[in-house]
Design a protein around this motif. Structure first.
Motif, PDB file in Angstrom:
ATOM      1  N   ALA A 118      48.855   2.343 -45.245  1.00  0.00           N
ATOM      2  CA  ALA A 118      47.873   3.112 -44.221  1.00  0.00           C
ATOM      3  C   ALA A 118      46.569   2.440 -44.460  1.00  0.00           C
ATOM      4  N   PHE A 119      46.367   2.400 -45.558  1.00  0.00           N
ATOM      5  CA  PHE A 119      44.850   1.824 -45.806  1.00  0.00           C
ATOM      6  C   PHE A 119      44.801   0.098 -44.904  1.00  0.00           C
ATOM      7  N   VAL A 120      45.760  -0.544 -45.245  1.00  0.00           N
ATOM      8  CA  VAL A 120      45.912  -2.115 -44.647  1.00  0.00           C
ATOM      9  C   VAL A 120      45.763  -1.773 -43.076  1.00  0.00           C
ATOM     10  N   GLU A 121      46.499  -0.905 -42.600  1.00  0.00           N
ATOM     11  CA  GLU A 121      46.607  -0.499 -41.076  1.00  0.00           C
ATOM     12  C   GLU A 121      45.276  -0.169 -40.387  1.00  0.00           C
ATOM     13  N   SER A 122      44.393   0.693 -41.318  1.00  0.00           N
ATOM     14  CA  SER A 122      43.148   1.155 -40.824  1.00  0.00           C
ATOM     15  C   SER A 122      42.004   0.254 -40.704  1.00  0.00           C
ATOM     16  N   VAL A 123      42.321  -1.065 -41.509  1.00  0.00           N
ATOM     17  CA  VAL A 123      41.208  -1.981 -41.554  1.00  0.00           C
ATOM     18  C   VAL A 123      41.694  -3.426 -40.856  1.00  0.00           C
ATOM     19  N   SER A 124      43.027  -3.382 -40.342  1.00  0.00           N
ATOM     20  CA  SER A 124      43.609  -4.359 -39.551  1.00  0.00           C
ATOM     21  C   SER A 124      43.613  -4.267 -38.075  1.00  0.00           C
ATOM     22  N   TYR A 125      43.316  -5.525 -37.430  1.00  0.00           N
ATOM     23  CA  TYR A 125      43.293  -5.494 -36.026  1.00  0.00           C
ATOM     24  C   TYR A 125      43.676  -6.658 -35.675  1.00  0.00           C
ATOM     25  N   PRO A 126      44.071  -6.779 -34.249  1.00  0.00           N
ATOM     26  CA  PRO A 126      44.689  -7.904 -33.815  1.00  0.00           C
ATOM     27  C   PRO A 126      43.590  -8.866 -33.320  1.00  0.00           C
ATOM     28  N   VAL A 127      43.878 -10.230 -33.847  1.00  0.00           N
ATOM     29  CA  VAL A 127      42.745 -11.305 -33.690  1.00  0.00           C
ATOM     30  C   VAL A 127      42.932 -12.062 -32.409  1.00  0.00           C
ATOM     31  N   SER A 128      44.170 -12.121 -31.887  1.00  0.00           N
ATOM     32  CA  SER A 128      44.334 -12.856 -30.862  1.00  0.00           C
ATOM     33  C   SER A 128      43.572 -12.656 -29.372  1.00  0.00           C
ATOM     34  N   PRO A 129      43.328 -11.223 -29.075  1.00  0.00           N
ATOM     35  CA  PRO A 129      42.504 -11.166 -28.137  1.00  0.00           C
ATOM     36  C   PRO A 129      41.061 -11.650 -28.233  1.00  0.00           C
ATOM     37  N   LEU A 130      40.721 -11.438 -29.357  1.00  0.00           N
ATOM     38  CA  LEU A 130      39.297 -11.874 -29.719  1.00  0.00           C
ATOM     39  C   LEU A 130      39.203 -13.167 -29.545  1.00  0.00           C
ATOM     40  N   ILE A 131      39.982 -14.100 -30.116  1.00  0.00           N
ATOM     41  CA  ILE A 131      39.978 -15.496 -29.997  1.00  0.00           C
ATOM     42  C   ILE A 131      39.892 -15.970 -28.700  1.00  0.00           C
ATOM     43  N   ASP A 132      41.038 -15.213 -27.752  1.00  0.00           N
ATOM     44  CA  ASP A 132      41.217 -15.523 -26.300  1.00  0.00           C
ATOM     45  C   ASP A 132      39.715 -15.345 -25.562  1.00  0.00           C
ATOM     46  N   GLU A 133      39.356 -14.218 -25.864  1.00  0.00           N
ATOM     47  CA  GLU A 133      37.954 -13.849 -25.280  1.00  0.00           C
ATOM     48  C   GLU A 133      36.907 -14.752 -25.742  1.00  0.00           C
ATOM     49  N   VAL A 134      36.810 -15.351 -26.771  1.00  0.00           N
ATOM     50  CA  VAL A 134      35.614 -16.208 -27.107  1.00  0.00           C
ATOM     51  C   VAL A 134      35.773 -17.433 -26.524  1.00  0.00           C
TER      52      VAL A 134
ATOM     53  N   ASN B  69      48.619   4.220 -65.706  1.00  0.00           N
ATOM     54  CA  ASN B  69      47.351   4.854 -65.016  1.00  0.00           C
ATOM     55  C   ASN B  69      47.722   5.186 -63.321  1.00  0.00           C
ATOM     56  N   THR B  70      48.499   6.261 -62.990  1.00  0.00           N
ATOM     57  CA  THR B  70      48.933   6.329 -61.770  1.00  0.00           C
ATOM     58  C   THR B  70      48.040   6.895 -60.754  1.00  0.00           C
ATOM     59  N   GLU B  71      46.865   7.332 -61.354  1.00  0.00           N
ATOM     60  CA  GLU B  71      45.657   7.815 -60.298  1.00  0.00           C
ATOM     61  C   GLU B  71      45.296   6.578 -59.427  1.00  0.00           C
ATOM     62  N   GLU B  72      44.941   5.355 -60.061  1.00  0.00           N
ATOM     63  CA  GLU B  72      44.453   4.340 -59.399  1.00  0.00           C
ATOM     64  C   GLU B  72      45.310   3.487 -58.694  1.00  0.00           C
ATOM     65  N   GLN B  73      46.719   3.597 -59.059  1.00  0.00           N
ATOM     66  CA  GLN B  73      47.807   2.889 -58.361  1.00  0.00           C
ATOM     67  C   GLN B  73      48.000   3.087 -56.984  1.00  0.00           C
ATOM     68  N   GLY B  74      48.246   4.273 -56.760  1.00  0.00           N
ATOM     69  CA  GLY B  74      48.316   4.960 -55.513  1.00  0.00           C
ATOM     70  C   GLY B  74      49.975   4.673 -54.989  1.00  0.00           C
ATOM     71  N   SER B  75      50.340   5.221 -53.679  1.00  0.00           N
ATOM     72  CA  SER B  75      51.688   4.863 -53.278  1.00  0.00           C
ATOM     73  C   SER B  75      51.648   3.837 -52.362  1.00  0.00           C
ATOM     74  N   LEU B  76      52.718   3.289 -52.114  1.00  0.00           N
ATOM     75  CA  LEU B  76      52.984   2.297 -51.136  1.00  0.00           C
ATOM     76  C   LEU B  76      52.635   2.608 -49.721  1.00  0.00           C
ATOM     77  N   SER B  77      52.935   3.930 -49.361  1.00  0.00           N
ATOM     78  CA  SER B  77      52.694   4.440 -48.000  1.00  0.00           C
ATOM     79  C   SER B  77      50.964   4.527 -47.940  1.00  0.00           C
ATOM     80  N   SER B  78      50.408   4.873 -48.720  1.00  0.00           N
ATOM     81  CA  SER B  78      48.848   5.064 -48.863  1.00  0.00           C
ATOM     82  C   SER B  78      48.101   3.558 -48.702  1.00  0.00           C
ATOM     83  N   SER B  79      48.866   2.554 -49.424  1.00  0.00           N
ATOM     84  CA  SER B  79      48.370   1.300 -49.168  1.00  0.00           C
ATOM     85  C   SER B  79      48.583   0.767 -47.959  1.00  0.00           C
TER      86      SER B  79
END
Length: 199
Positions: free
Chosen positions: A83-99, A71-81
Motif C-alpha cells: 500500500a505504501f509503494v502504491e501510494s508513492v508510485s506513479y506512471p512515468v510514461s505519460p510524463l516522459i511523453d509530455e516532456v 521486532n514486529t512493530e517495525e517490520q510491518g505486513s506485506l500488505s502495508s508495504s
C-alpha cells in the motif's frame, strides 16, 4: 728462597669488597623498586581492563537480547508495504511523453531524475529564448503544477576533432549552448486519474 711479602694493607682490601657489596645492594634495591612499580602499574591496568570487559559483556548481552527478540512493530505486513509503494508510485510514461512533446526544436534532453512528487529534467538549449518557450509550455501543461528552473550553465558545443585548430583561439562561428536543470512538480491527482487518457 725469597720470602713472600705483601705490602698492601689489609684494610684497603676490605674497603673494595665493601664497595662491591654496597653497589650490589643498591642494584638489588633498585631492581626491587622497579619490579614493585611494574607490579602496581600492571595491577592498575588489570583493574581497568577488567572493568572494561564487564562493560563490553553487558553491552553484548543487551545487543544479543535485542537481536533475539523479534521486532514486529517495525517490520510491518506485506500488505502495508504494498500500500505504501502504491501510494508513492506513479506512471512515468505519460510524463516522459509530455516532456518530449513539449520540446522545442534543437533541444536535447539529457537526463531524468524521478522523485516522490517531482521530476528533475536536464536539457540543452540553443538559445535562452528556446529555454523560455519550453518553460512556458511546461507551465501550461496539465501534468505539472509548477516548474522551477534550478540551474542554467552555458557551454560551447564540441565541433569535430580538428587537430590543427588552436584551442586558445576564440571561434566566433560557434554559439554557446545552455544546459538547464528544471524541476517539474507533478499534478498527482491528474496523473493518478489517468491523465490525457480520460480526456
Amino acid at each position: 728462597m725469597v720470602p713472600e711479602i705483601n705490602l698492601l694493607p689489609k684494610i684497603e682490601r676490605k674497603q673494595s669488597s665493601n664497595l662491591v657489596i654496597i653497589l650490589g645492594i643498591v642494584i638489588i634495591v633498585a631492581m626491587i623498586l622497579f619490579l614493585s612499580m611494574q607490579l602496581f602499574s600492571l595491577k592498575k591496568d588489570i583493574n581497568a581492563l577488567t572493568l572494561e570487559e564487564t562493560q563490553v559483556v553487558a553491552e553484548r548481552d543487551v545487543l544479543a537480547a535485542q537481536v533475539s527478540t523479534p521486532n514486529t512493530e517495525e517490520q510491518g505486513s506485506l500488505s502495508s508495504s504494498v500500500a505504501f509503494v502504491e501510494s508513492v508510485s506513479y506512471p512515468v510514461s505519460p510524463l516522459i511523453d509530455e516532456v518530449h512533446g513539449l520540446l522545442v526544436e534543437n533541444t536535447y534532453l539529457r537526463d531524468y531524475q524521478f522523485q516522490e512528487t517531482a521530476v528533475d529534467v536536464v536539457a540543452d538549449f540553443e538559445t535562452m529564448n528556446d529555454l523560455s518557450i519550453f518553460v512556458e509550455k511546461l507551465l501550461n501543461s496539465v501534468y505539472f503544477i509548477d516548474v522551477q528552473v534550478q540551474e542554467i550553465s552555458s557551454f560551447e558545443p564540441s565541433v569535430g576533432t580538428d587537430e590543427t585548430s588552436d584551442t586558445s583561439e576564440t571561434n566566433f562561428d560557434v554559439q554557446s549552448r545552455y544546459s538547464t536543470t528544471i524541476s517539474l512538480i507533478i499534478d498527482q491527482a491528474y496523473l493518478s486519474a489517468g491523465g490525457a487518457r480520460n480526456e
